[in-house]
Design an enzyme around this catalytic site. Structure first.
Site, mmCIF file in Angstrom:
data_model
loop_
_atom_site.group_PDB
_atom_site.id
_atom_site.type_symbol
_atom_site.label_atom_id
_atom_site.label_comp_id
_atom_site.label_asym_id
_atom_site.label_seq_id
_atom_site.Cartn_x
_atom_site.Cartn_y
_atom_site.Cartn_z
ATOM 1 N N LYS A 1 9.908 -8.911 6.642
ATOM 2 C CA LYS A 1 11.193 -9.887 5.946
ATOM 3 C C LYS A 1 11.806 -10.040 4.362
ATOM 4 O O LYS A 1 12.548 -9.495 4.025
ATOM 5 C CB LYS A 1 11.374 -11.442 6.617
ATOM 6 C CG LYS A 1 12.637 -11.820 6.114
ATOM 7 C CD LYS A 1 12.536 -13.372 6.987
ATOM 8 C CE LYS A 1 11.013 -14.426 5.864
ATOM 9 N NZ LYS A 1 12.194 -16.050 6.672
ATOM 10 N N GLU B 1 0.397 -5.791 2.130
ATOM 11 C CA GLU B 1 -0.018 -4.971 2.710
ATOM 12 C C GLU B 1 0.265 -3.759 3.503
ATOM 13 O O GLU B 1 0.515 -2.815 4.307
ATOM 14 C CB GLU B 1 -1.011 -5.790 4.534
ATOM 15 C CG GLU B 1 -1.791 -6.588 3.182
ATOM 16 C CD GLU B 1 -1.683 -7.971 3.005
ATOM 17 O OE1 GLU B 1 -0.376 -8.108 2.568
ATOM 18 O OE2 GLU B 1 -2.454 -9.031 2.316
ATOM 19 N N GLY C 1 9.155 -15.762 9.238
ATOM 20 C CA GLY C 1 8.016 -15.132 9.608
ATOM 21 C C GLY C 1 7.669 -15.514 11.271
ATOM 22 O O GLY C 1 7.743 -14.451 11.943
ATOM 23 N N ARG C 2 6.472 -16.712 11.189
ATOM 24 C CA ARG C 2 5.834 -17.506 12.368
ATOM 25 C C ARG C 2 7.034 -17.528 12.966
ATOM 26 O O ARG C 2 6.339 -18.026 14.286
ATOM 27 C CB ARG C 2 4.957 -18.360 12.002
ATOM 28 C CG ARG C 2 5.969 -19.520 10.761
ATOM 29 C CD ARG C 2 4.181 -20.204 10.293
ATOM 30 N NE ARG C 2 5.146 -21.004 9.448
ATOM 31 C CZ ARG C 2 5.463 -21.384 8.251
ATOM 32 N NH1 ARG C 2 5.241 -19.987 7.218
ATOM 33 N NH2 ARG C 2 6.271 -22.187 7.609
ATOM 34 N N GLU D 1 -0.194 -22.580 8.926
ATOM 35 C CA GLU D 1 0.795 -22.445 7.800
ATOM 36 C C GLU D 1 2.292 -22.844 8.225
ATOM 37 O O GLU D 1 2.125 -23.667 6.684
ATOM 38 C CB GLU D 1 1.345 -21.064 8.740
ATOM 39 C CG GLU D 1 2.097 -20.097 6.939
ATOM 40 C CD GLU D 1 2.826 -19.086 6.553
ATOM 41 O OE1 GLU D 1 1.114 -17.666 5.894
ATOM 42 O OE2 GLU D 1 2.740 -18.388 7.060
ATOM 43 N N HIS E 1 -18.317 -20.027 27.356
ATOM 44 C CA HIS E 1 -19.763 -18.971 27.011
ATOM 45 C C HIS E 1 -19.846 -18.770 25.459
ATOM 46 O O HIS E 1 -21.041 -18.016 25.419
ATOM 47 C CB HIS E 1 -19.525 -17.458 27.926
ATOM 48 C CG HIS E 1 -20.303 -18.118 28.990
ATOM 49 N ND1 HIS E 1 -20.857 -18.295 30.402
ATOM 50 C CD2 HIS E 1 -19.201 -18.334 30.199
ATOM 51 C CE1 HIS E 1 -20.795 -17.774 31.412
ATOM 52 N NE2 HIS E 1 -19.328 -18.370 31.607
ATOM 53 N N LYS F 1 -2.384 -14.205 -3.679
ATOM 54 C CA LYS F 1 -1.557 -12.654 -4.197
ATOM 55 C C LYS F 1 -1.455 -12.154 -5.343
ATOM 56 O O LYS F 1 -1.886 -10.862 -5.282
ATOM 57 C CB LYS F 1 -0.747 -12.677 -2.850
ATOM 58 C CG LYS F 1 0.018 -12.968 -1.723
ATOM 59 C CD LYS F 1 1.437 -12.555 -1.100
ATOM 60 C CE LYS F 1 1.440 -13.065 0.917
ATOM 61 N NZ LYS F 1 2.708 -13.159 0.788
HETATM 62 O O1 LIG Z 1 7.327 -10.669 6.964
HETATM 63 P P1 LIG Z 1 6.951 -10.442 5.524
HETATM 64 O O2 LIG Z 1 7.709 -10.640 4.321
HETATM 65 O O3 LIG Z 1 6.288 -9.315 5.465
HETATM 66 O O4 LIG Z 1 6.067 -11.245 5.442
HETATM 67 C C1 LIG Z 1 4.751 -11.659 5.430
HETATM 68 C C2 LIG Z 1 4.296 -12.942 6.298
HETATM 69 O O5 LIG Z 1 3.228 -13.072 5.024
HETATM 70 C C3 LIG Z 1 3.356 -14.272 4.567
HETATM 71 O O6 LIG Z 1 4.301 -14.587 3.832
HETATM 72 C C4 LIG Z 1 2.765 -14.348 3.863
HETATM 73 O O7 LIG Z 1 1.543 -14.458 3.331
HETATM 74 C C5 LIG Z 1 4.082 -14.869 6.398
HETATM 75 O O8 LIG Z 1 4.066 -16.384 5.983
HETATM 76 C C6 LIG Z 1 4.433 -13.880 6.324
HETATM 77 O O9 LIG Z 1 4.888 -13.881 8.036
#
Ligand SMILES: O=P(O)(O)OC[C@H]1O[C@](O)(CO)[C@@H](O)[C@@H]1O
Length: 526
Positions: free
Chosen positions: A212, A218, A269-270, A356, A387, A502
């Protein structure tokens, strides 16, 4: 008029604290237990049922919870949210994920556009793109069909879509709607991307870059990793990549992608599985019709969540019982236990969704709260969990409220009869047995073999994991978390708690460290 108050200032909460506790062992034993199982049950959408017979509640506690729902104005707050109020106060944003699957209230205009029209337009574009990929009208550089889709994203841009893909993969194969295999790359650990790339035919793979913000370290790193692999295979990366992002992100206007689809800042995002974030990969994997059925299931559950009567609103009821467990009974965690292999990553998705959203210690005005908020969430599919960690759940010193999910039918419908029962019957027998074992316990003179019982659980029961019931299940939990955030008076839609780590990681990589951070950097050879 809506007022936002802390839980501990509400008269109904003070009343709730005074109501006599339920002895769950007594309540769930014998005829009274049988009656509770029949009566403490609410229909959900898509043939699901929420049964709370084995929760530590009775009619008096439920009446007090209904008063709390009224005083906390839960239905009114949901209405304000879907009608476009700035509910995400921390980031000064609207909260519009419900609109990706239907129109619950008024039309909402923001940034000069009708938001519902914007989301449906993106869905239509994704559907068209997916259909063209399936028909071989959009191909790789050599004019050959794509066979695999790989999503690159993390957090909400990975967990929900991945959990939904895994939930429907076998259903789609069984129902002849399986179009393309999907894989996911999320971790910045190079072994994640390398393993996925080793397992696919890169030349016939289409990569969906999902971010987003368009700035997540990452995801951008993994994008470069994949582009490198494409280049090394002599392929043009821009013919293999699409983007899902917000229109304001740095990715939006890039020529690096075959196509770009958009969500916006009003979808966390979630909460983005029903937006373009889930839409792209799920439509490519299963076809747009399956994604549409999934959205319809979510919309039907959202409609139930509007109900002011808590006994006809399963998400609100589930939320309130969770608040009772957290703030009156003092239980610190909740386990989510789906008795369905298809839901293997659903607990991981709920972890982000819940923790979150409600892992906050200040209210929506930034003032500290004096009561516990979101619980620790964990889980595994049953019977595997039995288990593993159920020992602690049955006999440990902490009481962990449980949320079971179970289905009458398997997805593949391939089964075997061993000792007079099918595997599906064995699976269902286990979940029924666990509910009663946790609630009622069993006394034994040998303390080591004694089960105290009194361990509360609920169960959502469905016919089968399919697109509609999955959408309903997802929306149930999204709305539950939202209602709990309202009760706790926290902003469930920002996530400032993820920022500090971060910032420090960036400092480590720039070698701008001192003290403990410097020593750890040296120990890790950075
Ligand atoms: O879609 P993006 O902006 O890469 O964010 C990924 C994820 O990183 C976060 O901001 C948390 O670090 C989440 O809330 C989000 O889902």
């Amino acid at each position: 008029m809506i007022t936002w108050n802390n839980l501990d200032t509400l008269a109904s909460f003070k009343e709730l604290e005074k109501v006599e506790r339920v002895n769950l062992v007594e309540a769930m034993t014998g005829e009274s237990g049988a009656e509770r199982v029949k009566n403490y049950s609410v229909p959900m959408a898509e043939g699901l049922t929420y049964n709370y017979a084995a929760k530590q509640v009775d009619d008096k506690i439920l009446a007090a919870l209904a008063k709390l729902a009224d005083e906390a104005q839960l239905a009114e707050k949901f209405e304000a949210l879907y009608n476009g109020e700035v509910i995400n106060t921390g980031e000064k944003r609207l909260v519009l994920h419900h609109m990706t699957r239907g129109q619950l209230g008024e039309a909402v205009e923001a940034d000069g556009v009708d938001k519902r029209a914007f989301y449906t337009e993106q869905q239509a574009k994704i559907a068209d793109f997916a259909n063209k990929v399936h028909a071989g009208e959009i191909t790789n550089g050599a004019g050959e069909k794509f066979t695999t889709v790989v999503q690159i994203g993390i957090g909400g841009s990975d967990l929900g879509p991945r959990a939904m893909y895994l939930a429907l993969e076998n259903w789609a194969k069984k129902n002849d709607t399986f179009k393309m295999e999907a894989k996911f790359i999320s971790n910045v650990d190079p072994d994640d991307a390398a393993a996925v790339l080793n397992s696919i035919d890169v030349a016939h793979s289409i990569f969906v870059l999902v971010s987003k913000s368009g700035t997540t370290l990452e995801t951008l790193t993994n994008e470069s990793f994949v582009k490198d692999a494409l280049k090394n295979a002599g392929l043009d990366a821009s013919k293999h990549m699409i983007a899902v992002t917000s229109e304001t992100s740095p990715l939006a206007k890039s020529d690096d992608y075959l196509a770009a689809f958009f969500m916006d800042d009003y979808i966390g995002g979630r909460y983005s599985s029903t937006s373009a974030v889930g839409g792209a990969v799920l439509s490519l994997a299963f076809g747009p019709e399956v994604f549409a059925q999934f959205l319809d299931g979510a919309a039907a559950e959202d409609a139930l969540s509007k109900n002011k009567d808590v006994f006809k609103n399963p998400a609100m009821l589930d939320a309130l019982i969770g608040v009772y467990e957290r703030n009156v009974l003092g239980y610190p965690s909740t386990a989510v236990l789906p008795y369905s292999q298809a839901l293997s990553r659903f607990p991981a998705h709920l972890q982000q969704l819940d923790m979150e959203s409600n892992g906050k210690s200040v209210n929506r005005f930034g003032e500290p709260v004096n009561y516990p908020t979101g619980p620790v969430i964990f889980g595994e599919p049953g019977t595997n969990g039995q288990h593993s960690f159920y020992q602690l759940l049955h006999q440990g010193t902490d009481i962990v409220p449980l949320q079971f999910v179970g289905y009458k039918n398997s997805q593949m419908e391939t089964d075997v009869v061993i000792q007079d029962s099918t595997s599906q019957q064995k699976l269902c027998a286990n979940v029924a047995a666990q509910i009663v074992a946790f609630a009622c316990g069993k006394s034994d003179e040998n303390r080591n073999k004694n089960f105290e019982g009194g361990r509360p659980s609920s169960i959502i029961i469905g016919e089968q994991v399919n697109p509609g019931s999955l959408g309903a299940l997802l929306a149930h939990f999204e709305n539950k978390v939202m209602f709990q955030g309202f009760v706790w008076n926290v902003n469930s839609f920002d996530q400032e708690g993820v920022q500090l780590g971060k910032v420090l990681a960036k400092r480590v990589l720039a070698h701008e460290t001192e003290g403990a951070l410097k020593v750890f950097s040296d120990l890790l050879n950075i």
